[in-house]
Structure formats: C-alpha cells, structure tokens
Design a protein around this motif. Structure first.
Motif, PDB file in Angstrom:
ATOM      1  N   UNK A 162      12.856 -32.681 -15.214  1.00  0.00           N
ATOM      2  CA  UNK A 162      13.920 -33.159 -14.587  1.00  0.00           C
ATOM      3  C   UNK A 162      14.223 -33.220 -13.233  1.00  0.00           C
ATOM      4  N   UNK A 163      14.232 -32.176 -12.514  1.00  0.00           N
ATOM      5  CA  UNK A 163      14.269 -32.043 -10.935  1.00  0.00           C
ATOM      6  C   UNK A 163      13.011 -32.601 -10.259  1.00  0.00           C
ATOM      7  N   UNK A 164      11.733 -32.013 -10.580  1.00  0.00           N
ATOM      8  CA  UNK A 164      10.633 -32.362  -9.986  1.00  0.00           C
ATOM      9  C   UNK A 164      10.305 -34.089 -10.158  1.00  0.00           C
ATOM     10  N   UNK A 165      11.031 -34.861 -11.024  1.00  0.00           N
ATOM     11  CA  UNK A 165      10.629 -36.040 -11.327  1.00  0.00           C
ATOM     12  C   UNK A 165      11.939 -37.033 -11.191  1.00  0.00           C
ATOM     13  N   UNK A 166      12.853 -36.626 -10.224  1.00  0.00           N
ATOM     14  CA  UNK A 166      13.935 -37.504  -9.954  1.00  0.00           C
ATOM     15  C   UNK A 166      13.385 -38.641  -9.205  1.00  0.00           C
TER      16      UNK A 166
END
Length: 168
Positions: A162-166
């Motif tokens: 989730x966070x790394x693929x924003x």
C-alpha cells in the motif's frame, strides 16, 4: 487462537491496528469476512461473536483505526447445532460473504485486496481482477500458486503493497 470468542482472550497481533490505520488513511474500506464454525460446533453463540467484533472495533477506534463491516459465517456441514448444520454459500472458500460486501459497499475490485492467512480465505475460484495476499506468520505456509503474493503479516502488507506503491 482457535475458536476465539471471549473478550478476555482477545489480543491484537503485533502492528495490526497500525496497519489498519494506514489502510483507512489511504481511503480503503476494511471489511472482515470470517468463518465462525465454533457456532455450529456449539462452542459459542452468534451473540458472542458480535460482542467480540464490537469490542475489537471500540479498541481500534481508540487507536485511530476501525473495521468498516464484519461478516461471518456460522455454518458447518457437520455442525452439532441443527440450525447451523448445512452446506451454505457463505463459508469460505464460497463467495457468499464477499458477494454481500460487494452488495453493501461500492467496491472497485481492480483496486481491492483480499488478505488472509489461509489460501481458502483468498477466494481462488472467484475470477475477478482482485489482488490476493497470503499472510504466513501464523500458519507458516510459504508455497502457493502464482496468483497470490506472500507477506509475513498485515503490517508488511500495508508497508510493501500500500504505502510503497502509492500513485503520485
């Protein structure tokens, strides 16, 4: 913990509230779909599950997180409680609970994730453009089909997927 229904036995797995808070901050719905065969086995009642869910959400809300909706299946084909002894459409891996969530919420399957700690939780027979994550911390399952990504726990999923693929 197997057949968990008592509030005094409940505890969050490490960093789960933080992971849920990340999901909510990013605009995701957090929906729980859970087989609760302990009801059909006579270990506890539906009311016990509802009380536990209520408690869990109150605790999560204190931490800035919350579950949007809980769905559970109380059935088991060989259960001892006649009312719950059946082959149903909701017991995972059947897709009844997922269909209820799709009916109740505006869910974009292409932007959705199904996360579970057993392969049967991932609705593998449900042909939809939905991403699937198998959490291995509790059950140690490391090998799986090519339609599933593997993560240790919910925190790792929130960080890596989730966070790394924003999207900027």
């Amino acid at each position: 913990k197997g057949y968990l229904y008592k509030i005094e036995d409940f505890e969050f797995i490490d960093r789960v509230p933080e992971a849920i808070r990340i999901m909510k901050h990013l605009g995701y719905l957090v929906i729980v779909l859970s087989n609760q065969s302990g009801i059909a086995r006579g270990y506890f009642r539906e009311e016990d599950v509802l009380k536990l869910h209520c408690y869990m959400n109150k605790e999560l809300e204190k931490m800035g997180a919350a579950i949007d909706k809980f769905y559970f299946c109380p059935h088991l084909p060989d259960g001892i409680i006649a009312r719950y002894r059946c082959q149903c459409i909701c017991r995972k891996p059947a897709i009844g609970m997922l269909q209820w969530a799709l009916r109740d919420f505006s869910i974009d399957l292409e932007e959705s994730w199904v996360v579970g700690d057993r392969e049967r939780d991932l609705f593998l027979d449900f042909e939809a453009p939905i991403k699937r994550i198998l959490l291995t911390r509790n059950y140690g399952q490391k090998e799986t089909g090519n339609r599933i990504n593997i993560r240790n726990d919910l925190w790792e999923f929130a960080q890596r997927d989730l966070l790394n693929n924003l999207k900027c």
